[in-house]
Design a protein around this motif. Structure first.
Motif, PDB file in Angstrom:
ATOM      1  N   GLU A 190       9.712   4.568   6.023  1.00  0.00           N
ATOM      2  CA  GLU A 190      10.298   5.551   5.085  1.00  0.00           C
ATOM      3  C   GLU A 190       9.318   5.894   3.970  1.00  0.00           C
ATOM      4  O   GLU A 190       9.133   7.059   3.605  1.00  0.00           O
ATOM      5  N   LEU A 191       8.651   4.866   3.439  1.00  0.00           N
ATOM      6  CA  LEU A 191       7.676   5.100   2.364  1.00  0.00           C
ATOM      7  C   LEU A 191       6.527   5.974   2.857  1.00  0.00           C
ATOM      8  O   LEU A 191       6.081   6.899   2.158  1.00  0.00           O
ATOM      9  N   LEU A 192       6.042   5.703   4.074  1.00  0.00           N
ATOM     10  CA  LEU A 192       4.946   6.499   4.647  1.00  0.00           C
ATOM     11  C   LEU A 192       5.386   7.954   4.830  1.00  0.00           C
ATOM     12  O   LEU A 192       4.616   8.882   4.575  1.00  0.00           O
ATOM     13  N   ALA A 193       6.636   8.140   5.276  1.00  0.00           N
ATOM     14  CA  ALA A 193       7.159   9.503   5.460  1.00  0.00           C
ATOM     15  C   ALA A 193       7.211  10.240   4.123  1.00  0.00           C
ATOM     16  O   ALA A 193       6.891  11.433   4.039  1.00  0.00           O
ATOM     17  N   ARG A 194       7.609   9.529   3.067  1.00  0.00           N
ATOM     18  CA  ARG A 194       7.663  10.133   1.721  1.00  0.00           C
ATOM     19  C   ARG A 194       6.265  10.594   1.289  1.00  0.00           C
ATOM     20  O   ARG A 194       6.101  11.682   0.740  1.00  0.00           O
ATOM     21  N   VAL A 195       5.264   9.743   1.551  1.00  0.00           N
ATOM     22  CA  VAL A 195       3.889  10.083   1.151  1.00  0.00           C
ATOM     23  C   VAL A 195       3.412  11.313   1.926  1.00  0.00           C
ATOM     24  O   VAL A 195       2.857  12.251   1.346  1.00  0.00           O
ATOM     25  N   PHE A 196       3.635  11.309   3.240  1.00  0.00           N
ATOM     26  CA  PHE A 196       3.237  12.458   4.068  1.00  0.00           C
ATOM     27  C   PHE A 196       3.867  13.750   3.557  1.00  0.00           C
ATOM     28  O   PHE A 196       3.211  14.782   3.487  1.00  0.00           O
ATOM     29  N   LEU A 197       5.156  13.681   3.191  1.00  0.00           N
ATOM     30  CA  LEU A 197       5.857  14.882   2.716  1.00  0.00           C
ATOM     31  C   LEU A 197       5.232  15.399   1.422  1.00  0.00           C
ATOM     32  O   LEU A 197       5.041  16.612   1.247  1.00  0.00           O
ATOM     33  N   ALA A 198       4.873  14.478   0.539  1.00  0.00           N
ATOM     34  CA  ALA A 198       4.233  14.875  -0.726  1.00  0.00           C
ATOM     35  C   ALA A 198       2.853  15.497  -0.453  1.00  0.00           C
ATOM     36  O   ALA A 198       2.474  16.485  -1.091  1.00  0.00           O
ATOM     37  N   LEU A 199       2.108  14.930   0.506  1.00  0.00           N
ATOM     38  CA  LEU A 199       0.773  15.450   0.827  1.00  0.00           C
ATOM     39  C   LEU A 199       0.847  16.853   1.445  1.00  0.00           C
ATOM     40  O   LEU A 199      -0.055  17.672   1.253  1.00  0.00           O
ATOM     41  N   CYS A 200       1.937  17.120   2.190  1.00  0.00           N
ATOM     42  CA  CYS A 200       2.088  18.414   2.897  1.00  0.00           C
ATOM     43  C   CYS A 200       2.637  19.516   1.993  1.00  0.00           C
ATOM     44  O   CYS A 200       2.818  20.647   2.465  1.00  0.00           O
ATOM     45  N   ASP A 201       2.924  19.198   0.751  1.00  0.00           N
ATOM     46  CA  ASP A 201       3.612  20.171  -0.111  1.00  0.00           C
ATOM     47  C   ASP A 201       2.825  21.470  -0.273  1.00  0.00           C
ATOM     48  O   ASP A 201       3.382  22.559  -0.223  1.00  0.00           O
ATOM     49  N   ASN A 202       1.501  21.348  -0.459  1.00  0.00           N
ATOM     50  CA  ASN A 202       0.666  22.542  -0.617  1.00  0.00           C
ATOM     51  C   ASN A 202       0.176  23.015   0.754  1.00  0.00           C
ATOM     52  O   ASN A 202      -0.520  22.294   1.451  1.00  0.00           O
ATOM     53  N   VAL A 246       0.848  -1.206   0.000  1.00  0.00           N
ATOM     54  CA  VAL A 246       0.000   0.000   0.000  1.00  0.00           C
ATOM     55  C   VAL A 246       0.875   1.244   0.000  1.00  0.00           C
ATOM     56  O   VAL A 246       0.641   2.190  -0.765  1.00  0.00           O
ATOM     57  N   ALA A 247       1.923   1.244   0.867  1.00  0.00           N
ATOM     58  CA  ALA A 247       2.817   2.409   0.948  1.00  0.00           C
ATOM     59  C   ALA A 247       3.530   2.631  -0.375  1.00  0.00           C
ATOM     60  O   ALA A 247       3.660   3.774  -0.847  1.00  0.00           O
ATOM     61  N   THR A 248       3.971   1.545  -1.033  1.00  0.00           N
ATOM     62  CA  THR A 248       4.651   1.666  -2.335  1.00  0.00           C
ATOM     63  C   THR A 248       3.711   2.255  -3.381  1.00  0.00           C
ATOM     64  O   THR A 248       4.097   3.134  -4.166  1.00  0.00           O
ATOM     65  N   THR A 249       2.469   1.771  -3.397  1.00  0.00           N
ATOM     66  CA  THR A 249       1.475   2.289  -4.357  1.00  0.00           C
ATOM     67  C   THR A 249       1.271   3.789  -4.164  1.00  0.00           C
ATOM     68  O   THR A 249       1.218   4.554  -5.129  1.00  0.00           O
ATOM     69  N   LEU A 250       1.163   4.216  -2.895  1.00  0.00           N
ATOM     70  CA  LEU A 250       0.947   5.642  -2.603  1.00  0.00           C
ATOM     71  C   LEU A 250       2.174   6.483  -2.958  1.00  0.00           C
ATOM     72  O   LEU A 250       2.038   7.609  -3.433  1.00  0.00           O
ATOM     73  N   VAL A 251       3.369   5.930  -2.730  1.00  0.00           N
ATOM     74  CA  VAL A 251       4.605   6.634  -3.142  1.00  0.00           C
ATOM     75  C   VAL A 251       4.603   6.847  -4.654  1.00  0.00           C
ATOM     76  O   VAL A 251       4.922   7.929  -5.151  1.00  0.00           O
ATOM     77  N   ASN A 252       4.201   5.799  -5.393  1.00  0.00           N
ATOM     78  CA  ASN A 252       4.142   5.913  -6.855  1.00  0.00           C
ATOM     79  C   ASN A 252       3.106   6.948  -7.295  1.00  0.00           C
ATOM     80  O   ASN A 252       3.357   7.756  -8.193  1.00  0.00           O
ATOM     81  N   CYS A 253       1.925   6.928  -6.655  1.00  0.00           N
ATOM     82  CA  CYS A 253       0.848   7.851  -7.050  1.00  0.00           C
ATOM     83  C   CYS A 253       1.214   9.310  -6.764  1.00  0.00           C
ATOM     84  O   CYS A 253       0.768  10.210  -7.471  1.00  0.00           O
ATOM     85  N   THR A 254       2.006   9.542  -5.693  1.00  0.00           N
ATOM     86  CA  THR A 254       2.376  10.924  -5.333  1.00  0.00           C
ATOM     87  C   THR A 254       3.736  11.331  -5.904  1.00  0.00           C
ATOM     88  O   THR A 254       4.217  12.431  -5.637  1.00  0.00           O
ATOM     89  N   ASN A 255       4.371  10.400  -6.673  1.00  0.00           N
ATOM     90  CA  ASN A 255       5.709  10.647  -7.244  1.00  0.00           C
ATOM     91  C   ASN A 255       6.723  11.062  -6.176  1.00  0.00           C
ATOM     92  O   ASN A 255       7.588  11.918  -6.412  1.00  0.00           O
ATOM     93  N   SER A 256       6.626  10.461  -4.979  1.00  0.00           N
ATOM     94  CA  SER A 256       7.529  10.865  -3.904  1.00  0.00           C
ATOM     95  C   SER A 256       8.772   9.976  -3.815  1.00  0.00           C
ATOM     96  O   SER A 256       9.495  10.003  -2.826  1.00  0.00           O
ATOM     97  N   TYR A 257       9.027   9.186  -4.863  1.00  0.00           N
ATOM     98  CA  TYR A 257      10.268   8.416  -4.945  1.00  0.00           C
ATOM     99  C   TYR A 257      11.397   9.358  -5.381  1.00  0.00           C
ATOM    100  O   TYR A 257      11.160  10.463  -5.881  1.00  0.00           O
ATOM    101  N   ASP A 258      12.646   8.899  -5.182  1.00  0.00           N
ATOM    102  CA  ASP A 258      13.799   9.720  -5.589  1.00  0.00           C
ATOM    103  C   ASP A 258      13.922   9.712  -7.106  1.00  0.00           C
ATOM    104  O   ASP A 258      13.824   8.656  -7.746  1.00  0.00           O
ATOM    105  N   VAL A 259      14.128  10.883  -7.671  1.00  0.00           N
ATOM    106  CA  VAL A 259      14.301  11.008  -9.131  1.00  0.00           C
ATOM    107  C   VAL A 259      15.679  11.599  -9.386  1.00  0.00           C
ATOM    108  O   VAL A 259      16.045  12.621  -8.798  1.00  0.00           O
ATOM    109  N   LYS A 260      16.447  10.924 -10.248  1.00  0.00           N
ATOM    110  CA  LYS A 260      17.784  11.439 -10.567  1.00  0.00           C
ATOM    111  C   LYS A 260      17.652  12.713 -11.398  1.00  0.00           C
ATOM    112  O   LYS A 260      16.822  12.796 -12.298  1.00  0.00           O
ATOM    113  N   GLU A 261      18.506  13.680 -11.055  1.00  0.00           N
ATOM    114  CA  GLU A 261      18.493  14.950 -11.791  1.00  0.00           C
ATOM    115  C   GLU A 261      19.019  14.721 -13.211  1.00  0.00           C
ATOM    116  O   GLU A 261      20.063  14.093 -13.404  1.00  0.00           O
TER     117      GLU A 261
END
Length: 931
Positions: free
Chosen positions: A651-663, A575-590
């Motif tokens: 860690e995945l849950l923290a990533r999702v929370f951070l993406a949700l708090c962006d706005n 579930v956490a992985t799915t939410l990370v994917n939906c919020t694009n909160s995974y690490d992206v290489k520059e």
């Protein structure tokens, strides 16, 4: 030379102590101790280090150092009193009483000694009273428990009282001294579940944090009996015995952190032999058919917790080496169990997963390549030794073992996939007519396709087989696993739009089927879990995640599975992985444009971003998730038991929370649904990356929310440490900035919070950012300092000699940035109002002070001007000579002009302050009123 250097180090330590830097002081004293042999100096150094120990709450060390000073000089009154204080904190009241009694004999007039003597005497009397009353209570409880005619409610009450008593040190000691272990063994012999449970829990309390009692219980009850009790079917009993064994292991290995002294230490034998015996029995439990699934799980949990090193900086990994040599084959046997075969050991749904986690932890704990090669060879020999062309069941076990290892250390699993015949056997089993073979093979293919290279091999060889199984099988368990296999293979290219494995639209079809399974409440939970796992892979595709967040019933079905009271270990991760994917909160290489051009020129593959992975699409998905109730699901997931909620999931849950708090507009919704409280444990425990992400999300919430609502009660104090950790220079500028905003908001709430921020040593970091070239960081740090200077301890730092803190604040008042000026002027106004000494110090720190003050008093912004006039008033009120200096400057003219203005609603405070300044000048007789 050495003696002179030791004296210098002692003086250096004294300076550190005066500045309240107790760690640095301890270091200086410790270095000095190595250099001197002078007895008087040694006694002083030990005594001083004991004082540092008291300040840092290292009471064992403090007592030890004070004892060494007393050994040199038995009449060292300071050392005696410091040892008394340390021993009191350690609960050794009788020894503390003897020390303070000696102090009072040496100095009878000292009121502090007399007061301590009275207090300790009262405490000791109370302790004795409790002890004597405890003895009779223990006796009564055992009489009730061992009487076959006792009433049920009396039995229950006596059992609960005994458990509670055993959790207190005094109570545990009384039970042990009153033949408690023998009586508790009699309770175990009754075979009555409720009495056995009470006995086990009492034993846990008695041996907790006490090596001598733990050793006596281990030898009295015997490890084989303890393990046989843990092997029972009843989950509650098995867990209680597991906790007992953990308490014994902690006490024997010193994990309880309690240092032993004197007689108790002398009585305890070396515990290595006992610990090895426990490890051997736990490993034997793994392969015994007499052990229940619950018992096997608890044995694996104990091995997981106690064998691998908790801190990899510790060199000794001998426990892991011992388990690899003596137990790895037994662990592999558990991993390779196939539930449908008649030879299968009793298992639970989590047994194989726990064994995979243990293999992973053991492999990670190895220190060098030879150790890892030895580990790999044992695995290879076990798997190749299991293969048998004549026996399909053995081949099935071999593939199941590889599948289990693939869920543990990926690198090792991928090396094993390269063994001759392994991949071919997987594909062959897929084509078998037996459903058990298909089930194992499909799961193995799912785990094998983690790496893109393997996935490509399987796409070539196995996709047609998976499709065939999916279409023809009637068994839903196999059907959904085949679907997940196809999902995983379809997402093997990750987020790279150019690396789609299947034809256009195929992944969307797979996802649609997964969502259909997910929403079907008639299917069992374990099977629906596989649908979530399929989505965890497929949502790497932007089309899939966009469709998924629009399917509200599917989203809510997934949230309900995550909220279930007993979730599966893997479902939270999926579930956490799915939410990370939906919020694009995974690490992206520059992506560096020059390197992209170079890659194209050399005809290398260049990753492409999907159009629906752009920022506006991500923001829309976040809005839909919030609307569907994602926050309440995350809050439930955070509350899950630690054995289920792994550090990676946190860690995945923290990533999702951070993406949700962006706005900032969404943060109120998150707080209202308990998101603020849920982030605190994520910021304090887990992986380093996870803790930083959670702390950043906390900073975003703390910056804009009312702390009393976002973090009610005492929780608000737990927020400070994660925010202070973000001030580290290794964190990025945005994290620094938002942490400063959060701390500014918190420091404006109460002095207790300001004290907490000061105690967490945030002040030096905040001062560093006040020097920062970046305007916003400098402004945020100055605003934070403006709130903190109200605190007495912060003011003392400004009063201390030999620092430029006040100079920095004065110079910041002269900055061009209005917001920085406003904050700095506020800080200076409060500091000069609090201490006259700072008024004089302000005039000495820089020659520009008067010019800066005049600019503040003439400022266009009324809030800055008001603060400038308050500073002027504070200086005038501090001293007549200082006031005379101000009156002789142009400041008098400025005050006169401002004071003569008409005080409209906006300017009232400014004009009033200017007039108060003029009245002060009149009081001194420097000016006279005009008629």
């Amino acid at each position: 030379m050495a003696e002179a250097e030791a004296m210098q180090l002692k003086e250096e330590g004294n300076r550190h102590f005066q500045l309240q830097d107790y760690k640095a002081a301890t270091k200086s004293y410790s270095q000095a101790l190595k250099l001197t042999k002078d007895k008087a100096l040694l006694a002083t150094l030990y005594r001083n280090r004991a004082a540092c120990g008291l300040k840092t709450e290292s009471y064992v060390q403090a007592a030890s150092d004070a004892s060494r000073a007393i050994d040199i000089n038995s009449s060292d009154i300071k050392a005696l009193y410091r040892r008394c204080q340390a021993l009191e904190h350690l609960g050794k009241l009788d020894q503390a009483f003897k020390d303070v009694q000696r102090c009072a004999t040496l100095e009878p007039q000292n009121q502090s000694f007399q007061e301590t003597l009275r207090r300790l005497n009262t405490s000791i009397q109370e302790k004795l009273r409790v002890q004597f009353s405890t003895d009779s209570r223990v006796q009564t409880m055992f009489e009730i428990l061992l009487d076959r005619n006792s009433e049920a409610d009396k039995l229950e009450k006596a059992a609960n009282n005994l458990i509670v008593l055993s959790r207190e040190e005094a109570g545990a000691e009384r039970i042990f001294q009153n033949n408690g272990v023998a009586l508790l063994m009699q309770l175990l012999d009754t075979k009555r579940p409720e009495l056995m449970l009470a006995a086990v829990r009492t034993l846990s309390g008695v041996c907790s944090s006490h090596r001598a009692r733990a050793t006596a219980i281990l030898h009295g009850v015997r490890i084989d009996r303890i393990c046989s009790l843990m092997a029972v079917e009843d989950e509650e009993t098995s867990l209680a015995v597991c906790n007992l064994l953990q308490a014994i292991i902690d006490a024997l290995s010193g994990e309880d952190k309690q240092e032993l002294r004197g007689k108790e230490e002398a009585l305890v034998l070396d515990s290595k032999k006992d610990l090895k015996q426990i490890t051997n029995h736990l490993l034997d439990m793994l392969v015994s058919k007499k052990v229940s699934g619950q018992g096997r799980d608890q044995a694996l949990n104990l091995l997981n917790k106690n064998v691998p090193r908790k801190d990899l900086t510790i060199h000794d990994n001998s426990r892991t080496i011992y388990v690899v040599d003596n137990g790895l084959r037994k662990i592999l046997k558990v991993v390779g169990q196939v539930p449908d075969l008649p030879s299968c050991l009793p298992l639970t749904d989590n047994t194989r997963m726990l064994a995979s986690i243990l293999i992973n932890k053991l492999y990670d704990d190895l220190r060098c390549d030879p150790e890892r090669d030895h580990f790999r060879k044992i695995c290879e020999e076990y798997i190749t030794g299991t293969f048998d062309p004549q026996d399909m069941d053995k081949n099935l076990i071999a593939i199941q073992t590889v599948s289990g290892i693939l869920q543990g250390p990926f690198d090792l699993g991928n090396q094993l996939l390269g063994l001759k015949g392994v991949m071919e056997m997987m594909v062959a089993l897929c084509g078998s007519e037996r459903e058990t073979d298909q089930l194992v093979a499909v799961e193995a293919l799912i785990h094998a396709s983690t790496k893109l290279s393997r996935a490509t091999f399987i796409i070539t060889n196995g996709v047609s087989l998976l499709k065939e199984i999916y279409k023809t099988t009637k068994n839903e368990k196999i059907k959904i696993r085949a679907l997940v296999g196809l999902c995983k293979l379809g997402s093997a290219g990750g987020t790279d739009y150019a690396l789609r494995q299947f034809a256009e639209g195929s992944t969307e079809k797979l996802a649609k089927q997964c969502r259909k399974w997910l929403c079907n409440a008639s299917i069992d939970t374990r099977t629906r879990k596989w649908a979530v796992e399929g989505l965890a892979y497929l949502t790497l595709d932007a089309d899939v995640k966009d469709d998924f967040v629009q399917d509200i019933p599917a989203l809510q079905a997934m949230f309900e599975l995550a909220k279930a009271s007993t979730p599966d270990k893997t479902i939270l991760y999926s579930v956490a992985t799915t939410l990370v994917n939906c919020t694009n909160s995974y690490d992206v290489k520059e992506v560096i444009p020059e390197l992209v051009q170079l890659a194209k020129f050399s005809k290398q593959h260049v990753p492409e971003e999907h159009p629906k992975d752009k920022k506006d699409f991500v923001e829309m998905r976040v809005k839909r998730l919030l609307k569907a109730g994602v926050t309440s699901a995350l809050v439930c997931m955070v509350k899950a038991d630690n054995a289920i909620l792994t550090d990676q999931t946190k860690e995945l849950l923290a990533r999702v929370f951070l993406a949700l708090c962006d706005n900032p507009k969404d943060r109120g919704t998150i707080v209202a649904q308990g998101g603020g409280k849920a982030l605190i444990p994520l910021a304090l425990e887990g992986t380093d990356v996870g803790k930083v992400k959670a702390a950043h999300a906390l900073a975003k919430i703390a910056a804009v929310s009312n702390p009393d609502i976002a973090f009610p009660g005492e929780r608000v104090y737990e927020v400070v440490r994660p925010l202070v950790s973000l001030l580290n220079t290794q964190r990025d500028g945005l994290q620094n900035y938002e942490a400063l905003l959060g701390l500014t908001n918190l420091s404006g709430r109460s002095d207790k919070l300001r004290k907490k921020i000061f105690k967490e040593k945030a002040l030096p970091d905040i001062e560093n950012y006040m020097f920062e070239n970046h305007d916003q960081l400098r402004q945020a740090a100055t605003e934070c300092m403006c709130n903190l200077v109200v605190n007495q301890e912060v003011q003392e730092r400004f009063l201390a000699d030999g620092n430029d803190r006040l100079k920095l604040v004065v110079l910041l008042c002269g900055e061009d940035d209005d917001k920085v000026q406003n904050a700095a002027a506020g800080a200076l106004a409060m500091l000069t109002a609090a201490h006259k000494k700072l008024c004089f110090k302000m005039t000495e720190v820089t020659t520009q002070w008067l010019e800066i003050l005049q600019r503040l008093c003439l400022h266009d912004r009324l809030s800055v001007q008001h603060r400038g006039l308050v500073i002027a008033y504070n200086l005038l009120a501090a001293d007549a000579e200082l006031a005379k200096k101000l009156v002789e400057s142009e400041l008098l003219e400025i005050l006169t002009v401002v004071g003569k203005q008409e005080p409209d609603e906006k300017r009232a405070a400014v004009v009033q302050t200017a007039r108060e300044c003029l009245i002060k000048c009149m009081d001194y007789g420097f000016i006279k009123p005009v008629s």
